[in-house]
Design a protein around this motif. Sequence first.
Motif, mmCIF file in Angstrom:
data_model
loop_
_atom_site.group_PDB
_atom_site.id
_atom_site.type_symbol
_atom_site.label_atom_id
_atom_site.label_comp_id
_atom_site.label_asym_id
_atom_site.label_seq_id
_atom_site.Cartn_x
_atom_site.Cartn_y
_atom_site.Cartn_z
ATOM 1 N N GLN A 1 0.815 -1.209 0.000
ATOM 2 C CA GLN A 1 0.000 0.000 0.000
ATOM 3 C C GLN A 1 0.856 1.269 0.000
ATOM 4 O O GLN A 1 0.436 2.301 -0.517
ATOM 5 C CB GLN A 1 -0.949 -0.014 1.194
ATOM 6 C CG GLN A 1 -2.176 -0.887 0.980
ATOM 7 C CD GLN A 1 -3.055 -0.381 -0.148
ATOM 8 O OE1 GLN A 1 -3.470 0.779 -0.162
ATOM 9 N NE2 GLN A 1 -3.333 -1.240 -1.119
ATOM 10 N N CYS A 2 2.060 1.196 0.550
ATOM 11 C CA CYS A 2 2.985 2.330 0.403
ATOM 12 C C CYS A 2 3.242 2.604 -1.072
ATOM 13 O O CYS A 2 3.186 3.752 -1.536
ATOM 14 C CB CYS A 2 4.305 2.035 1.108
ATOM 15 S SG CYS A 2 4.233 2.080 2.907
ATOM 16 N N ALA B 1 -5.758 4.880 5.085
ATOM 17 C CA ALA B 1 -6.389 4.731 6.393
ATOM 18 C C ALA B 1 -7.114 5.988 6.833
ATOM 19 O O ALA B 1 -7.934 5.956 7.748
ATOM 20 C CB ALA B 1 -5.334 4.349 7.431
ATOM 21 N N VAL B 2 -6.844 7.129 6.181
ATOM 22 C CA VAL B 2 -7.487 8.394 6.543
ATOM 23 C C VAL B 2 -8.478 8.841 5.473
ATOM 24 O O VAL B 2 -9.632 9.171 5.764
ATOM 25 C CB VAL B 2 -6.426 9.496 6.771
ATOM 26 C CG1 VAL B 2 -7.099 10.848 7.027
ATOM 27 C CG2 VAL B 2 -5.522 9.126 7.939
ATOM 28 N N ALA B 3 -8.038 8.851 4.209
ATOM 29 C CA ALA B 3 -8.827 9.485 3.140
ATOM 30 C C ALA B 3 -9.784 8.551 2.412
ATOM 31 O O ALA B 3 -10.696 9.017 1.726
ATOM 32 C CB ALA B 3 -7.883 10.138 2.120
ATOM 33 N N PHE C 1 2.859 7.602 5.745
ATOM 34 C CA PHE C 1 3.113 7.385 7.176
ATOM 35 C C PHE C 1 3.362 5.911 7.442
ATOM 36 O O PHE C 1 2.523 5.048 7.184
ATOM 37 C CB PHE C 1 1.924 7.868 8.001
ATOM 38 C CG PHE C 1 2.183 7.824 9.492
ATOM 39 C CD1 PHE C 1 2.886 8.836 10.110
ATOM 40 C CD2 PHE C 1 1.724 6.774 10.257
ATOM 41 C CE1 PHE C 1 3.130 8.805 11.482
ATOM 42 C CE2 PHE C 1 1.960 6.727 11.619
ATOM 43 C CZ PHE C 1 2.667 7.745 12.229
ATOM 44 N N PHE C 2 4.540 5.618 7.986
ATOM 45 C CA PHE C 2 5.000 4.248 8.212
ATOM 46 C C PHE C 2 5.881 4.307 9.453
ATOM 47 O O PHE C 2 7.083 4.420 9.372
ATOM 48 C CB PHE C 2 5.788 3.793 6.977
ATOM 49 C CG PHE C 2 6.091 2.322 6.892
ATOM 50 C CD1 PHE C 2 5.265 1.479 6.172
ATOM 51 C CD2 PHE C 2 7.224 1.788 7.489
ATOM 52 C CE1 PHE C 2 5.559 0.124 6.051
ATOM 53 C CE2 PHE C 2 7.527 0.437 7.392
ATOM 54 C CZ PHE C 2 6.691 -0.403 6.655
ATOM 55 N N SER C 3 5.252 4.260 10.618
ATOM 56 C CA SER C 3 5.938 4.642 11.850
ATOM 57 C C SER C 3 6.809 3.524 12.417
ATOM 58 O O SER C 3 6.391 2.364 12.481
ATOM 59 C CB SER C 3 4.916 5.035 12.914
ATOM 60 O OG SER C 3 5.566 5.287 14.151
ATOM 61 N N TYR D 1 -0.536 -6.677 8.441
ATOM 62 C CA TYR D 1 0.091 -5.477 7.889
ATOM 63 C C TYR D 1 -0.641 -4.236 8.373
ATOM 64 O O TYR D 1 -1.857 -4.118 8.246
ATOM 65 C CB TYR D 1 0.093 -5.541 6.353
ATOM 66 C CG TYR D 1 0.689 -6.832 5.861
ATOM 67 C CD1 TYR D 1 2.063 -7.057 5.956
ATOM 68 C CD2 TYR D 1 -0.106 -7.857 5.357
ATOM 69 C CE1 TYR D 1 2.628 -8.247 5.546
ATOM 70 C CE2 TYR D 1 0.439 -9.057 4.947
ATOM 71 C CZ TYR D 1 1.810 -9.252 5.041
ATOM 72 O OH TYR D 1 2.366 -10.442 4.647
ATOM 73 N N GLU D 2 0.123 -3.317 8.954
ATOM 74 C CA GLU D 2 -0.456 -2.112 9.528
ATOM 75 C C GLU D 2 -0.838 -1.123 8.430
ATOM 76 O O GLU D 2 -0.047 -0.872 7.512
ATOM 77 C CB GLU D 2 0.539 -1.477 10.493
ATOM 78 C CG GLU D 2 -0.059 -0.364 11.324
ATOM 79 C CD GLU D 2 0.755 -0.092 12.583
ATOM 80 O OE1 GLU D 2 1.037 1.093 12.833
ATOM 81 O OE2 GLU D 2 1.085 -1.048 13.302
ATOM 82 N N PRO D 3 -2.029 -0.533 8.496
ATOM 83 C CA PRO D 3 -2.460 0.418 7.460
ATOM 84 C C PRO D 3 -1.562 1.651 7.399
ATOM 85 O O PRO D 3 -0.914 2.027 8.374
ATOM 86 C CB PRO D 3 -3.889 0.798 7.897
ATOM 87 C CG PRO D 3 -4.333 -0.307 8.788
ATOM 88 C CD PRO D 3 -3.100 -0.782 9.485
#
Length: 363
Positions: free
Chosen positions: A135-136, A186-188, A313-315, A343-345
């Motif tokens: 997704q990145c 994850a936001v838009a 964003f990939f913290s 996998y984290e969004p």
Amino acid sequence: MKKFLAMLLAVTMLFGMVGISNAASGTIYVLGPTPDHGWTAQAGTYAQAKCEEISAAGQKAVYIPASSGEEQVDQINTIIANGDAAIVVMMALDDSAQAGQEALYAEGIPFISFDRIIEATEKYAALNYSGDNWQCGAGIAYWLQQHGMKAGDTVVVLYGDNGTVCSRRQEGFEQFLRGEIEYQDAVAGNFKTTETWAQADLDKVFSTYTVVCNWSADGAFGYVEQKFDEIVAAAKANGGNLYIYSMDDEMTFGVLNYLSAGASAETLADLEAMNVYISAIGGMQELYDVMSGKDADKAAIANKYFDDMMSVFFSPKMMQTVIGMGVDFVNGNWSYEAGSGSYEPVFIVDRTTAAEVEGFTGH
């Protein structure tokens, strides 16, 4: 196939029994990077803090930093010799760490693979966990296409290394532009391309102006120092559009640093007259400060030469999340099948939102 499925079931049961039996007395070992700079430095710092928190609460957790996959193999041999491992949470530093994961599997010691997933051993892991690298790539393809990128345009690709993190970021980029997957922000929300690309056009992107930068600003700086005059001239002759697919915040800083210190006056004049868009991936506060204008000096350079910029964003704080999963495992709170992935969004941060998002300090 039946034998393989039976093996996975047996591994799952073994991991479950080992986890429950070691919950009280076993050690949670966490392997990761020696803090130096950027994303990995912060991941290591977060890991150390999380292990201290777990130990203070009564379960033993130890963070062991390393500088290479080979060093991690030596560390795993020591862990095996200790005989007290409940689970190993491992951020492999390179693919040479494969031998260590194979040794853990052979000894029946469960491990969670984080961030860099080694394909040869992912089926042995209790879980493979990372940010969503596909997704990145899809997010950057979506964003660049929204800013005018078309098949045949001049694109620069800055890889971190040759591991699964970047290969999956390339796959996601290609899959989005072929119309095979959506970008799921994850936001838009979710987005699908309305203009698909042929594979030949994608092959050209990843075989023309591409370089492995070893996740460093210096690596990116060195490449553009050698090639930027050529790249800008090619983009100028090819419609005046330049798109930079940088797979990490540090490498985006490398480009910015070069524009601040090394580019020729002629190239800078051409660049300013062109349409230029640059990406990043990470969550570095220093880059957010450039995008938001808080870092006025670097923002002035970025605003002059980049029509727009962004970072997915990939913290590195995910390191704490996955260590918490290790705690869940040894306490028997586990529902994942061996070899599965989680996998984290991710989401896009740009100039309009950078001031609202908290990043990590590490540049």
